[in-house]
Design an enzyme around this catalytic site. Structure first.
Site, PDB file in Angstrom:
ATOM      1  N   ASP A 293       0.434  57.047   4.914  1.00  0.00           N
ATOM      2  CA  ASP A 293       0.712  57.494   3.309  1.00  0.00           C
ATOM      3  C   ASP A 293       1.720  56.747   2.886  1.00  0.00           C
ATOM      4  O   ASP A 293       1.555  56.840   1.440  1.00  0.00           O
ATOM      5  CB  ASP A 293       1.065  59.048   3.610  1.00  0.00           C
ATOM      6  CG  ASP A 293       1.943  59.286   4.447  1.00  0.00           C
ATOM      7  OD1 ASP A 293       2.539  58.308   5.142  1.00  0.00           O
ATOM      8  OD2 ASP A 293       1.995  60.610   4.674  1.00  0.00           O
TER       9      ASP A 293
ATOM     10  N   ASP B 191      11.670  62.992   8.873  1.00  0.00           N
ATOM     11  CA  ASP B 191      11.015  63.569   9.542  1.00  0.00           C
ATOM     12  C   ASP B 191      10.987  63.741  11.147  1.00  0.00           C
ATOM     13  O   ASP B 191      10.713  64.623  11.771  1.00  0.00           O
ATOM     14  CB  ASP B 191       9.474  62.903   9.407  1.00  0.00           C
ATOM     15  CG  ASP B 191       8.917  63.118   8.078  1.00  0.00           C
ATOM     16  OD1 ASP B 191       9.290  64.308   7.564  1.00  0.00           O
ATOM     17  OD2 ASP B 191       8.389  62.456   7.587  1.00  0.00           O
TER      18      ASP B 191
END
Length: 885
Positions: A76, A486
């Protein structure tokens, strides 16, 4: 996942990337080249990743259906990759994307041409709102991604937008491979190219541009964008070679009208009658042999959400719809998305419950076209469960997250955000699927049908997809500490090996800042985002283990943090609270005076009483350990907060500051008087980061590194003379989009630089000849096997196998040869190369440098120019000629 990717996009915008508007629709545009201005001197570097293996969301995996072992993965924010079967690793394909086009590192779709496997296409663009200043593009390659040309579109694409796991939006007609379709977001409809992706036009007859948005009230435009046309599938049974396929199916983000069909090669379209409503069709996969179109539905666009879902089978000959869902609708708490058919056994179909976060994702398999199903795991007596599979994450042990969950949760998990699922079309035993953190796979898939356990392992080597927020390279201990979005961050004791675990005790979802004490590198501090608990942690063993601190009142996020030179005090500027200081490792806090909340803080690297801050154009100095700050009289600094600065090790009061924006001061500044005055460094047009490394041989001043634009050219630069002159150390093939978060040299290795990327992990570079060094010179004999594996009009691919036929191991190797003609290497994997004229030198990639007697190492490359009829006449390792076979 989303939180970090949005944060890094905003940082990119703040760094001045909005300068200049996006171009209009362009045809046959090459990948951008630097402006035609004199370039700074350049050094030749070799570039590698500090290995993490994975770390981010892989929403799409595409196998070529015409050639075995050819597969691509899209990420992404981190570009696209090609699978290399010989090394069982992924090769990055979009590292050439530069700073001004950083949005083109987000890949919304990828398409591999099965009629001509050398062709591959990528639809790129990261955000459809104003976070991304540029428009989307379709990139095309005739050499499997080794080089690209692109057409810029008149609208944006959203590789990191909601709904990005649906697809594929980009598809090549299997009968006329000059025809491609692209599903667009934001109400732009369906687009088509009839010249192999060079030019594009809207299919004006297509009736529905979609209408589904995740959150219509989101003023940022991120969650309120129309997710649009989301997939295209051809029915290859309805065409002949050389003519466009007659029947085409298209999925639309519209819960009442999700699937359309054309039976006249896209001239006219109709909504499929009788289709289910109330859901979005995430995927549409056709089994042309049996005439079945399989559809995976969810009540939302994903990739994070989804509470209900169904699987349907559509009979293409009769128009009959059959609900083939493996569980009753009332029993679903997830949507379906991952969907694949076994091309060797078309009655076999698999699907994923992509949004089943707890206790785990689920994978379903049917061998009778969806009439009956089995699942990857099931409950025995709740909360105990029985798995058909065995998880082996020994190659990426951090995938356990250091967790010890109670049943029915397990660690490592089977996955989450599992929207990509593919069975190898040539091998029914091989399956790959993407998760929010890695690519998993198995090569024993058909064991499933015999109720025999099969092993799932990470299949992610080479695919590095972390957003890097900060970096540190201490003078002793681990060479690299990283702050990542993350997955928190890692302590790398060996850059060529995957660390055993991310930072834990506590875990941060994202680490925003870290620092070590310059004179006591065992003392380390980090801050970050956390779902619960404190936002700061301390280490006394160089980051190997951690203890949580406490938060000052109001602290809600990481912000920035600094450790004093001796490790006795810390200053923290957290989100949600003002700047604070502690002398007891976060057991208690006192508010710092004279400095505004939200300031960026750093420490002097020599004077333990001195700390610095910056906020909205003002520089602040504390000479009492962070208790009080005073604003510096310095003027002319960047007006905004897109600034990074560092104090120079070994010299009290010496500071380098980088940052700015296109509408104000933007560059690199230097202070030698504790920030009381700053001098702008001449010749630096723009700079966004600054860091220090080991001084050059014979020099006393540390080497400077910056991500900057100098003499009109963006790149990673090095100075060995205190900024008087600069050398660009990256090249146009190694740009990695946006590199504005952090850069640092290595204080122990001259020339080594660590670069933070937004989606390609930590890349590090070493000079090809660091000065005073020599090429590896292994003793003993060697043998080379050189094989051209593929050719196309103006290029070829070759594999090289190098064998140590001596009696002693090699600790590093360097293989040299000369091409017979005008061949030029475009891309090389599992090594680092330099080329001067016909002469080529390939060095090890670090992780494959040690070669035992009798063992071999392999690498491959693509090159321009027709390969000579004969292989290179001679090869040499460390100056010693090798046998050739």
């Amino acid at each position: 996942m989303r939180r970090t990717r949005v944060l890094t996009a905003v940082l990119a915008l703040a760094a001045g990337l909005l300068a200049g508007g996006p171009p209009a629709l362009a045809a046959d545009a090459p990948d951008p080249a630097p402006a035609a201005v004199p370039k700074p001197a350049a050094d030749t570097y070799t570039w590698r990743n500090a290995r993490i293996d994975g770390g981010g969301f892989v929403p799409g995996i595409v196998f070529n259906r015409g050639e075995p072992d050819l597969a691509y993965a899209r990420t992404d924010i981190g570009g696209a990759y090609r699978w290399q079967e010989s090394t069982r690793s992924w090769i990055p394909l979009l590292d050439s994307v530069g700073w001004d086009d950083w949005g083109h590192t987000g890949v919304v779709s990828i398409a591999s041409d099965s009629a001509d496997p050398d062709r591959v296409y990528a639809a790129v663009g990261t955000y459809t709102n104003d976070w991304d200043p540029g428009n989307g593009a379709v990139m095309r390659s005739g050499d499997r991604g080794a080089s690209w040309r692109k057409t810029v579109l008149p609208f944006k694409l959203g590789g990191n937008m909601p709904g990005r796991g649906m697809g594929e939006r980009l598809a090549v007609d299997p009968h006329d491979n000059d025809v491609l379709y692209l599903g667009a977001p934001s109400g732009h409809g369906l687009w088509r190219s009839t010249d192999a992706g060079v030019t594009w036009s809207e299919v004006t007859s297509f009736p529905n541009p979609g209408n589904y948005v995740e959150d219509p009230d989101d003023a940022s435009g991120y969650a309120s964008d129309n997710q649009g046309v989301v997939w295209v599938t051809f029915d290859e049974s309805t065409g002949t070679a050389g003519s466009p396929t007659r029947t085409v199916y298209v999925g639309v983000a519209d819960k009442e009208n999700a699937v359309y069909r054309s039976t006249d090669a896209g001239a006219t379209w109709e909504r499929l009658a009788g289709q289910p409503t109330g859901y979005l069709a995430h995927k549409g996969v056709l089994d042309a042999e049996n005439g079945h179109l399989y559809l995976a539905y969810s009540d939302t666009g994903g990739p994070y959400d989804g509470g209900k879902g169904r699987l349907y089978r559509y009979a293409t000959a009769t128009g009959t719809w059959t609900d083939i869902s493996p569980v009753a609708e009332a029993d679903t708490y997830f949507g379906f998305s991952g969907l694949t058919v076994d091309r060797q056994n078309p009655g076999t179909v698999m699907a994923t419950a992509y949004s089943s976060w707890w206790p785990d994702t689920q994978i379903f398999r049917s061998t009778d076209s969806g009439a009956t199903w089995t699942q990857a795991w099931r409950y025995t007596t709740y909360p105990q469960r029985e798995n058909r599979y065995v998880m082996d994450v020994s190659s990426s042990p951090w995938l356990t997250w250091g967790a010890d969950p109670a049943p029915p949760e397990q660690t490592p998990k089977l996955g989450w955000m599992t929207e990509a699922l593919e069975i190898d079309p040539f091998d029914p035993d091989r399956m790959m699927y993407g998760t929010g953190a890695t690519v998993y796979g198995t090569e024993e898939l058909t064991n499933w049908d015999d109720d025999t356990p099969f092993t799932i392992r990470p299949m992610v080597r080479g695919l590095e997809e972390t957003a890097v927020l900060d970096l540190a390279s201490p003078p002793s201990g681990a060479p690299l500490l990283s702050a990542l979005g993350d997955i928190g961050g890692f302590r790398h004791t060996n850059l060529t090996k995957v660390p055993s675990m991310m930072f834990t005790g506590p875990n941060f979802t994202s680490t925003t800042s870290l620092d070590f004490a310059e004179s006591d590198p065992d003392t380390v501090v980090r801050v970050g985002q956390a779902d619960a608990g404190p936002h700061i942690a301390f280490s006394t063993d160089n980051g190997a283990t951690w203890s949580p601190g406490t938060d000052p009142s109001g602290a809600s996020g990481g912000g920035t943090v600094a450790a004093s030179a001796d490790g006795g005090r810390f200053v923290w500027s957290p989100e949600g609270a003002g700047v604070h200081r502690t002398g007891d490792s976060g057991a208690s806090w006192s508010a710092s005076q004279g400095i505004p909340a939200g300031a960026i803080v750093e420490s002097d690297r020599e004077d333990p009483d001195t700390f610095y801050g910056f906020k909205t154009g003002r520089f602040y100095v504390s000479r009492d350990g962070g208790a009080t700050f005073e604003a510096s009289p310095a003027t002319g600094l960047p007006a905004g907060d897109s600034v990074r600065f560092k104090a120079l090790p070994g010299r009290a009061g010496e500071i380098w500051l980088a940052g700015g924006a296109a509408d104000g001061p933007y560059g690199l500044w230097h202070s030698t008087d504790f920030g009381q005055t700053f001098t702008e460094v001449a010749g630096v047009d723009e700079a966004d980061t600054v860091g220090f490394g080991k001084a050059a041989p014979g020099a006393s001043y540390p080497t400077l590194f910056t991500s900057a634009r100098i003499d009109g050219v963006r790149g990673i630069y090095r100075s060995t003379d205190a900024g008087a002159s600069w050398v660009r150390v990256n090249d146009d093939a190694h740009q990695w989009g946006w590199t504005g978060a952090a850069v640092t040299g290595d204080p122990r290795v001259f020339g080594r630089v660590y670069v933070a990327t937004n989606g390609r992990g930590v890349v590090y570079g070493d000079p090809a000849d660091p000065g005073g060094g020599t090429d590896p010179d292994p003793s003993g004999a060697c043998e080379v096997a050189y094989r051209v594996t593929n050719t196309w009009g103006d290029g070829f691919q070759a594999d090289v196998r190098l064998t140590n036929t001596g009696t002693t191991p090699w600790d590093g190797w360097s293989l040299a040869w000369s091409f017979a003609g005008g061949e030029r290497i475009a891309q090389l994997w599992n090594g680092a190369h330099t080329q001067s004229g016909r002469a080529v030198t390939v060095r090890d990639a670090g992780w494959n440098g040690r070669v035992a007697p009798g063992a071999s190492v392999s690498f491959g490359f693509t090159a321009s120019g027709a390969p000579a009829d004969a292989r290179p006449a001679a090869f040499a390792v460390g100056g010693k000629e090798c046998a050739v076979r």
